[in-house]
Scaffold this active site. Structure first.
Site, PDB file in Angstrom:
ATOM      1  N   SER A 130    -124.987 -63.270  22.450  1.00 14.03           N
ATOM      2  CA  SER A 130    -125.742 -62.081  22.032  1.00 14.03           C
ATOM      3  C   SER A 130    -126.742 -61.661  23.108  1.00 14.03           C
ATOM      4  CB  SER A 130    -126.435 -62.313  20.691  1.00 14.03           C
ATOM      5  OG  SER A 130    -127.266 -63.431  20.754  1.00 14.03           O
ATOM      6  N   GLU A 162    -133.916 -58.207  20.104  1.00 16.68           N
ATOM      7  CA  GLU A 162    -133.499 -59.261  19.186  1.00 16.68           C
ATOM      8  C   GLU A 162    -134.565 -59.481  18.103  1.00 16.68           C
ATOM      9  OE1 GLU A 162    -130.417 -62.306  18.743  1.00 16.68           O
ATOM     10  OE2 GLU A 162    -130.757 -61.501  20.726  1.00 16.68           O
ATOM     11  N   ASP A 174    -133.054 -67.186  26.492  1.00 16.06           N
ATOM     12  CA  ASP A 174    -131.662 -66.769  26.671  1.00 16.06           C
ATOM     13  C   ASP A 174    -131.573 -65.482  27.489  1.00 16.06           C
ATOM     14  OD1 ASP A 174    -131.506 -68.819  24.883  1.00 16.06           O
ATOM     15  OD2 ASP A 174    -130.815 -67.623  23.206  1.00 16.06           O
TER      16      ASP A 174
HETATM   17  C1  GLA Z   1    -132.117 -69.818  20.612  1.00 16.93           C
HETATM   18  C2  GLA Z   1    -133.177 -68.789  20.951  1.00 16.93           C
HETATM   19  C3  GLA Z   1    -134.006 -69.223  22.160  1.00 16.93           C
HETATM   20  C4  GLA Z   1    -134.522 -70.656  21.988  1.00 16.93           C
HETATM   21  C5  GLA Z   1    -133.406 -71.591  21.554  1.00 16.93           C
HETATM   22  C6  GLA Z   1    -133.917 -72.962  21.225  1.00 16.93           C
HETATM   23  O1  GLA Z   1    -131.164 -69.879  21.630  1.00 16.93           O
HETATM   24  O2  GLA Z   1    -132.586 -67.527  21.230  1.00 16.93           O
HETATM   25  O3  GLA Z   1    -135.058 -68.322  22.376  1.00 16.93           O
HETATM   26  O4  GLA Z   1    -135.605 -70.695  21.107  1.00 16.93           O
HETATM   27  O5  GLA Z   1    -132.704 -71.087  20.426  1.00 16.93           O
HETATM   28  O6  GLA Z   1    -134.447 -73.548  22.364  1.00 16.93           O
END
Ligand code: GLA
Length: 383
Positions: A130, A162, A174
């Protein structure tokens, strides 16, 4: 046929013309260590992976956005001059609508776009497909509208999409690594000031990702709840974020916290320390230490943060029984998704063999494994 050729072909088939066609890509990610620390202003150590979302797109003269998603054989259409509405929860279109909404909120003037989108990041495996779709489409929209791209800005805009459009209160990790990833490097990111240090991959080690096949719904709710618990803990310690609490301060005050919030904060505080230590060990080619820290991270995510599941625990247990595996842990948000392992090259085949032998019979699920090579962040592909 490569993913790029397939995406271009989808564009040609759907839009008939390809005058002015441009190709963009953004990668998914794997996090080596530092989970549930980003939204606590802490440290993370991810790499962009060699699995991507590809966008083949042309600019339009009006304000319409027409996107064809090859992987779902579905369309989405919206108009940037009208209020952008949310689709049903979990619709892929929300990620594209979200990033466009976010860029418009920032005051960008955007042209319309015709686009075909395709990817090879397994969906629901916790490898951030995503974030990659938000970043790839945001980058495409900015470039097609002749705006320069500040990568950290784009990462923040995608996180806002998001958080405020899709409704998942994720941190920045991410989107950041999808924007700023570097080939053959992991990045130690300080999620407070958004600075980073690029750490070259030591030679003689592979990153292996194993998808548990458990793709749970309702992850967003459980995730948002963890985030609130961390905020409660930070307020208790009287600091802006758990990043500001040392182990010593934790020891002194922890007894005043409710047991759940106490465990959540212990995970975040110790995980930040592990992540910084792992980065140092990684730079010193001390993979034994990195591996041990990864294992400790898994235990903490399992017992204190409570985001693992029996399948991920089994994968980690299998991996740690294979000679030549330095360490293994769940990666990303958890509640299913993937395991990451650091492995000597000669042990990779033994790891996949051990998984096929034990995981399928015990769980009734497949667990596909990928050897992943750290890759560059979002880019335009010039053919
Ligand atoms: C998801 C969220 C990130 C982070 C991870 C856990 O991927 O999108 O921002 O918090 O979980 O580390």
């Amino acid at each position: 046929m490569s993913l790029i050729s397939q995406t271009m072909e989808s564009f040609h088939t759907r839009f008939k013309s390809h005058v002015g066609l441009r190709i963009f890509q953004a990668p998914g990610r794997v996090n080596l260590i530092g989970d549930h620390t980003d939204y606590n202003d802490g440290f993370v150590l991810p790499a962009a992976i060699d699995r991507q979302i590809v966008v083949a797109a042309t600019a339009r003269d009006d304000s319409l956005v027409n996107v064809y998603a090859r992987d779902f054989d579905q369309w989405d259409h919206f108009d940037t001059h009208n209020e952008i509405e949310r689709l049903a929860a979990n619709s892929w279109g929300n990620y594209i609508r979200g990033i466009v909404w976010s860029l418009l909120e920032e005051g960008f003037k955007l042209r319309g776009m015709d686009a075909a989108v395709a990817g090879d990041i397994p969906i629901g495996a916790g490898l951030s497909s995503s974030a990659a779709i938000e970043v790839a489409c945001g980058y495409a929209m900015l470039q097609l509208s002749d705006h320069g791209v500040d990568r950290k800005f784009l990462a923040r805009a995608a996180q806002k999409a998001e958080n405020d459009f899709v409704g998942m209160r994720c941190g920045i990790m991410d989107q950041y690594i999808s924007c700023l990833g570097q080939r053959n490097h992991a990045l130690l990111i300080d999620c407070r000031d958004l600075g980073y240090r690029a750490l070259p991959m030591p030679s003689g080690v592979l990153i292996v990702i194993v998808d548990s096949g458990v793709h749970r719904g309702l992850v967003d709710m459980a995730y948002n709840q963890r985030r609130s618990e961390c905020e409660t803990a930070a307020a208790h310690f009287g600091v802006p974020a758990l990043r500001d609490v040392s182990s010593k301060a934790y020891e002194e005050l922890a007894h005043q916290l409710a047991p759940t919030v106490r465990r959540r904060s212990r995970h975040v505080i110790t995980e930040n320390e592990r992540t910084v230590s792992a980065a140092k060990a990684f730079e010193a080619d001390d993979l034994e230490t990195v591996g041990n820290l990864m294992v400790a991270s898994h235990v903490s995510l399992r017992d204190d943060f409570e985001v693992s599941c029996p399948e991920l625990n089994l994968l980690v247990e299998i991996a740690l029984g294979v000679k030549g595996v330095y360490g293994a842990r769940l990666t990303g948000a958890g509640f299913g998704g993937a395991m990451v392992a650091l492995v000597r090259p000669e042990a990779a085949a033994d790891l996949t063999a051990a998984i096929s032998e034990r995981y399928g019979p015990a769980t009734g699920r497949q667990a596909p494994a990928y050897v992943c090579h750290p890759s560059e962040g979002v880019s335009e592909i010039i053919l």
